[in-house]
Enzyme design. Sequence first.
Site, PDB file in Angstrom:
ATOM      1  N   HIS A 149       6.954  -7.845  12.523  1.00  0.00           N
ATOM      2  CA  HIS A 149       6.512  -6.469  12.288  1.00  0.00           C
ATOM      3  C   HIS A 149       5.068  -6.311  12.727  1.00  0.00           C
ATOM      4  O   HIS A 149       4.224  -7.160  12.442  1.00  0.00           O
ATOM      5  CB  HIS A 149       6.613  -6.116  10.800  1.00  0.00           C
ATOM      6  CG  HIS A 149       6.025  -4.786  10.468  1.00  0.00           C
ATOM      7  ND1 HIS A 149       6.686  -3.608  10.667  1.00  0.00           N
ATOM      8  CD2 HIS A 149       4.792  -4.450   9.978  1.00  0.00           C
ATOM      9  CE1 HIS A 149       5.915  -2.592  10.311  1.00  0.00           C
ATOM     10  NE2 HIS A 149       4.758  -3.075   9.888  1.00  0.00           N
ATOM     11  N   ASP A 181      11.014   4.961  -0.337  1.00  0.00           N
ATOM     12  CA  ASP A 181       9.744   4.813   0.383  1.00  0.00           C
ATOM     13  C   ASP A 181       9.390   6.108   1.107  1.00  0.00           C
ATOM     14  O   ASP A 181       8.235   6.544   1.086  1.00  0.00           O
ATOM     15  CB  ASP A 181       9.825   3.656   1.374  1.00  0.00           C
ATOM     16  CG  ASP A 181       8.569   3.551   2.235  1.00  0.00           C
ATOM     17  OD1 ASP A 181       7.492   3.284   1.668  1.00  0.00           O
ATOM     18  OD2 ASP A 181       8.661   3.769   3.454  1.00  0.00           O
ATOM     19  N   ARG A 229       2.261  10.430  -1.001  1.00  0.00           N
ATOM     20  CA  ARG A 229       0.977   9.761  -0.730  1.00  0.00           C
ATOM     21  C   ARG A 229       0.193  10.503   0.339  1.00  0.00           C
ATOM     22  O   ARG A 229      -1.042  10.597   0.280  1.00  0.00           O
ATOM     23  CB  ARG A 229       1.219   8.319  -0.281  1.00  0.00           C
ATOM     24  CG  ARG A 229       1.664   7.372  -1.389  1.00  0.00           C
ATOM     25  CD  ARG A 229       2.134   6.047  -0.818  1.00  0.00           C
ATOM     26  NE  ARG A 229       1.120   5.420   0.012  1.00  0.00           N
ATOM     27  CZ  ARG A 229       1.394   4.526   0.969  1.00  0.00           C
ATOM     28  NH1 ARG A 229       2.647   4.174   1.216  1.00  0.00           N
ATOM     29  NH2 ARG A 229       0.415   3.999   1.665  1.00  0.00           N
ATOM     30  N   SER A 240       5.285  -0.523   0.935  1.00  0.00           N
ATOM     31  CA  SER A 240       6.013   0.315   1.882  1.00  0.00           C
ATOM     32  C   SER A 240       6.540  -0.519   3.053  1.00  0.00           C
ATOM     33  O   SER A 240       7.710  -0.423   3.431  1.00  0.00           O
ATOM     34  CB  SER A 240       5.094   1.431   2.394  1.00  0.00           C
ATOM     35  OG  SER A 240       5.734   2.199   3.386  1.00  0.00           O
ATOM     36  N   LYS A 292      10.872  -2.312   3.596  1.00  0.00           N
ATOM     37  CA  LYS A 292      11.715  -2.169   4.787  1.00  0.00           C
ATOM     38  C   LYS A 292      12.015  -3.524   5.420  1.00  0.00           C
ATOM     39  O   LYS A 292      13.098  -3.744   5.965  1.00  0.00           O
ATOM     40  CB  LYS A 292      11.046  -1.219   5.785  1.00  0.00           C
ATOM     41  CG  LYS A 292      10.933   0.208   5.253  1.00  0.00           C
ATOM     42  CD  LYS A 292      10.435   1.170   6.287  1.00  0.00           C
ATOM     43  CE  LYS A 292       8.939   1.124   6.490  1.00  0.00           C
ATOM     44  NZ  LYS A 292       8.189   1.799   5.422  1.00  0.00           N
TER      45      LYS A 292
END
Length: 434
Positions: free
Chosen positions: A82, A161, A168, A183, A187
């Site tokens: 990621h 999320d 947010r 967050s 995922k």
Amino acid sequence: MRVVDIIDKKKKNSELSKEEINFLLDGYLNGSVPDYQMSSFLMAVYFNNMTKEELAYFTLKMRDSGDTIYFDNLKLYLVDKHSTGGVGDKVTVVLGPILSALGMATTKLSGKGLGHTGGTIDKFESISNFKFSTTKEELVSIASKTGVGLMGYSENIVPLDKKIYGLRDVTATVDSIPLIASSIMSKKLAIQSDLIILDVKVGDGAFMKNIKDARELSRRMVEIGNSVGRKTIAVLTNMEEPLGYNIGNANEIIEGIEALKGNWSADLKEVVYEIVYLALKHKGEVTTFGEASSKIDKVIASGKALNILKEFIKLSGGNPNVIDDYKLLPTPKSVLDVTSNVEGFVTKIKAEEIGKAAMVIGAGRATKEDEVDHAVGIELKKKVGDKVEKGELIAKIYYNDAKNIESSKNMIIDAYVVGKEKQEVVKNILEVIE
């Protein structure tokens, strides 16, 4: 149990129990907890942080609010890489085929770009008819054949999320490190993997502008992954200048393909080789970077990694001939040369400014609803450390609409900082947190 008591407890910096987190998040998802109470809770977290145990359970509850994806019959070492987002970040394009060629598999959810940072989905969708997997069945089928499993986010993956992030965004809590960590990791944990490698970008073109914040975010994410039994590593990488030479979707696909043909930019190669090394090390196949580097060199030289990318494109509905004929990619109507106003050595290229220069000509989105022009982008002709003469070419802008072309040009010129003395080029791998 009352939500107001949970908020009060977090306000006083006391640790919440699993039951309290469960009550709060279930209530927010089903609508019994209103936005104003969740907003108050998020602000309490912003100021008081979360403990390791709170954050792990909070993240798991987020993950379990939607679908999870498992590969029951895919008997390969699964790596989920990621990136926190940067400019010119085409690592996934190159990494997936290399990992597959080395007997591993990439299994990850990918997103679209927003703002000055590009998205993996946008890059691949510059290939005619290419479609990302939209179901678990499609994902498993392509991953089992190619070792490359990429899927776009869906409404059914971690819906909590999405709901919390929307709140947010309007309550000034986007930059809360525990909430960012949760967050991202919710995922990551929603899809099966043996190893999560987090490429945390640091610098001008990154969300994390300084290494202190990047280190803290990395630590929290690694902490979440490892505490719930998923091996997680963070690699802090430099984003003070764009990664590679190209920014823009079709441009970055071309640069990725060229890398798999052995034609690397030095910075992209450094990041990709480090991530592959970490994957091989944790799989137990190598103990040194040199061993990993030799293995990568072989699958590049043999064309094995390139052929895997070609097959992945084919199975995803795209034209595999794009590997050899870049004219099959969308091409821009016009090209504008950008030249330097001064002479000297390039000491800095402001990555965010370059990203914005690409965005204003259509390569990125200002809002989620904006359409991306896959053909447009920027090619850098000079990198940090290079000598530049007055009037010499420093970049090319590939564009279709001339409306913002002068703004884009001026942003590029402003992004290039030129000094009298050559400075040492900053390494791209800043730190590894395990």
